[in-house]
Structure formats: C-alpha cells, structure tokens
Write an enzyme that holds these catalytic residues in place. Structure first.
Site, PDB file in Angstrom:
ATOM      1  N   ASP A  54       0.921  -1.263  -0.037  1.00  0.00           N
ATOM      2  CA  ASP A  54       0.152   0.110   0.117  1.00  0.00           C
ATOM      3  C   ASP A  54       0.786   1.039   0.025  1.00  0.00           C
ATOM      4  O   ASP A  54       1.720   1.394   0.853  1.00  0.00           O
ATOM      5  CB  ASP A  54      -0.827   0.156   1.196  1.00  0.00           C
ATOM      6  CG  ASP A  54      -1.771   1.281   1.296  1.00  0.00           C
ATOM      7  OD1 ASP A  54      -2.711   1.505   0.623  1.00  0.00           O
ATOM      8  OD2 ASP A  54      -1.450   2.083   2.130  1.00  0.00           O
ATOM      9  N   TYR A  59       2.868  10.100   0.896  1.00  0.00           N
ATOM     10  CA  TYR A  59       4.048   9.631   1.590  1.00  0.00           C
ATOM     11  C   TYR A  59       5.363   9.964   0.775  1.00  0.00           C
ATOM     12  O   TYR A  59       5.819   9.526   0.081  1.00  0.00           O
ATOM     13  CB  TYR A  59       3.664   7.926   1.457  1.00  0.00           C
ATOM     14  CG  TYR A  59       2.727   7.492   2.051  1.00  0.00           C
ATOM     15  CD1 TYR A  59       1.643   8.045   2.934  1.00  0.00           C
ATOM     16  CD2 TYR A  59       2.294   6.220   1.872  1.00  0.00           C
ATOM     17  CE1 TYR A  59       0.566   7.640   3.283  1.00  0.00           C
ATOM     18  CE2 TYR A  59       0.872   5.619   2.254  1.00  0.00           C
ATOM     19  CZ  TYR A  59       0.080   6.256   3.036  1.00  0.00           C
ATOM     20  OH  TYR A  59      -1.021   5.787   3.437  1.00  0.00           O
ATOM     21  N   LYS A  85      -3.629   6.067  -4.125  1.00  0.00           N
ATOM     22  CA  LYS A  85      -4.445   6.890  -3.413  1.00  0.00           C
ATOM     23  C   LYS A  85      -4.737   8.083  -4.338  1.00  0.00           C
ATOM     24  O   LYS A  85      -3.702   8.423  -5.257  1.00  0.00           O
ATOM     25  CB  LYS A  85      -4.129   7.282  -2.036  1.00  0.00           C
ATOM     26  CG  LYS A  85      -4.176   6.176  -1.273  1.00  0.00           C
ATOM     27  CD  LYS A  85      -3.766   6.310   0.129  1.00  0.00           C
ATOM     28  CE  LYS A  85      -3.819   5.156   1.170  1.00  0.00           C
ATOM     29  NZ  LYS A  85      -2.516   4.419   0.894  1.00  0.00           N
TER      30      LYS A  85
END
Length: 338
Positions: A54, A59, A85
């Site tokens: 993930d 990030y 995402k």
C-alpha cells in the site's frame, strides 16, 4: 495465521496476503530512511511471502511510490498487488520552497488537494509513472475525513463523491483498476461513502483495533452485506498497542490519555496470564473479522518488520479472547481468531 496466507479481497476477487506492507515509513515519515534500508525491507517482506503493498502520493511527496516501484520493478507483475490513492496532486518544486513536515527530506514535489475528476485522473497517471508499473490494482480516495480536513470536511467529501468517484468508477468500468474505495482515519466517513456510492473497499487507519470496535455498529456489517473489503492500518493505535501502557505511550500520535492507558494496562494483564505479546494480539485480532482480509503495517527498520511478521503468526490460545470478553475489555460481538 501466516503473513503469506492468501485471502480474497471482498467482491473484487483480488487475492491478497493477510499481511500488507505499508510504505509511509519509506517515504521518510518523521525521519529519513536510507535507500538501501527501504529496499531491504521490501525485499524481506517479499521473501516472507508478502504480496500486498500500500502506498500513496502523500507518503514522502511521492518518494514512497518511487521507492516501492524500484523495489518491485523486476518482480512478476501478476504475483503482487499494489494499492495507491487519489486526492493530492504533486507538482515539482525547488526543495528550498517546500515545507516537508512531517516528512524528512522527501521528494521535491509540493502537494495540493484535488478531488476533481480531472485531478483524480492526473493523480492516477502520475502514480503509474512514479511506480513505473503497468497497472495499479486498487485506488483509494485519500483523507476526506474531519481529522484531515477539519471544518471543510463536508464540502470536501461532497467534491470527492462527485469528482473522484466519477473518475475511479470510469477506471474500474474500463478494467484499468480492479477495486476502488476510500482511505481515511474515521469509520463514519467510510460508512457514509458506502451508503452513497458503490465502493469495493476501504482503508481504515486505527479505528478498528483491540482498543476500539465501534465500527461494528454499522460500517463493518454493511461491508459484509455489500461484499466490500477493509484493509486496516494503524492497528497499534499509533503506538500504545505495541509498546504497552508505558510512560509517554502514543495514542493517535499524541500522549495516551489516562482512560486509554488504564484499559491497555488491563489488556496487558490478560496477555501476561496467557503468555501472549500485546502486539501479537493486536495484529491478529484485526484480521479475524470476515470483512477484513488484510492488515497493513509500516515499519522503519528490518528488525521491526521481522518482529511484526513474527507477531502475526504467534500462537494465541482461544481462552485469551474469551477472558478479554469476560472482563469487558473486548466487545461481545467482535469476531476473534479461531
């Protein structure tokens, strides 16, 4: 249960491993991680049989996607699953002009919220480029919760249920991605999203744990009814379920309040009675729910990763769960490991 155990990710029928590798730390969350250390952790997870990864543009301002793609580049693509995402667009910028906090020395991009249709499509394409993989298996709408958006949350949620939803539904209908969902810190937001739109999956951070099971009151039963799968992250509630109720223990990234410290101390006493590590119980409890095929853990060091993998398969007697419920430390309706 073993970290490499294969499970079906809800109605999407994607096969995932019960343990997922979370990439926030390799995006240099709070402190830098060396390139070689980041790659070593991905390779160790792979060698342990982990096949679910993930990541997100957030990030490390894209650094986690860059590093993950590098580490997986020469693996057979059909042997692993990647989730990323949408909701933040990245734009190249001078390092001197970027506020990286809470990331340390991240990639040279600024981040901008964008939940529009066009922004979602652009974000998806950008993630493909950073990962340098031919596809991403699942996409989550990121951070449309009050924790992130504050008073703007209702309007941001509305935008996402229009713009992001239309873009992701198009990608899913074309077969470009296999599953679409929402990734937030509040189960109530997931619940409302599932009531409004036809989502396949959710990433829920820290809101279904050994400490908190309120998601059983509506959200998780609806997931079961609709065949929606939940990937749970933050299963240690940001620290205290790994460290125990020690001075300075963290809960939701802040010092744990007294009631939380007291409850964890009581859980620890039951752990000692059965010779069960608190962290092992925290990890294994989450994936006992039939709507939760996998647990996502991020680690800063190879040693932390190896410890998490070990806790995931630690033998826990059924009487341990019985005693937690008998002492009122776990909801009666909470599914527990067999």
């Amino acid at each position: 249960m073993q970290p490499s155990d294969k499970r079906i990710f809800g109605r999407s029928n994607i096969e995932v491993t019960a343990f997922a590798f979370g990439t926030a730390p390799i995006g240099n969350f709070l402190r830098e991680i060396d390139e070689a250390v980041a790659d070593d952790m991905v390779q160790r997870a792979w060698n342990a049989g982990v096949r679910f990864y993930d990541t997100a543009p957030m990030y490390g301002h894209g650094l986690a996607e860059l590093r993950l793609g590098h580490s997986l580049r020469w693996k057979k693509r059909d042997e692993f699953v990647v989730a990323s995402k949408v909701g933040r667009l990245l734009r190249p910028s001078k390092r001197s002009e970027i506020n990286f906090a809470p990331w340390a020395n991240a990639a040279p991009n600024t981040m901008h919220f964008d939940y529009s249709y066009d922004g979602t499509m652009r974000t998806f394409e950008d993630s493909l480029q950073r990962l340098a993989l031919e596809r991403i298996d699942m996409m989550f709408i990121h951070d449309i919760d009050r924790f992130t958006q504050g008073d703007a949350q209702p309007e941001v949620f509305r935008q996402a249920m229009d713009g992001c939803w239309r873009a992701l539904e198009k990608l899913r209908s074309e077969g470009t991605v296999k599953a679409i969902g929402v990734g937030v810190n509040e189960w109530e937001v997931c619940y409302e999203a599932l009531k409004q739109r036809d989502f396949d999956c959710f990433l829920l951070a820290g809101r279904y744990t050994l400490l908190e099971q309120e998601a059983l009151e509506g959200f998780l039963p609806l997931c079961q009814e609709r065949g929606a799968a939940v990937l749970v992250g933050g299963g240690f509630n940001s620290g205290i379920l790994a460290t125990g109720a020690i001075p300075g223990a963290k809960y939701n990234y802040a010092p744990a309040p007294t009631p939380v410290m007291e409850k964890v101390a009581k859980i620890e006493r039951v752990c000692r009675d059965h010779d069960v590590p608190l962290a092992a119980a925290a990890l294994q409890f989450v994936v006992a729910h039939p709507a939760i095929p996998a647990f996502c853990a991020g680690t800063r060091t190879a040693e932390q990763l190896e410890q998490n993998l070990s806790w995931f398969s630690y033998p826990i007697p059924s009487q341990f769960w019985t005693d937690l419920k008998a002492k009122g430390l776990l909801r009666e309706d909470a599914p527990v490991p067999a």
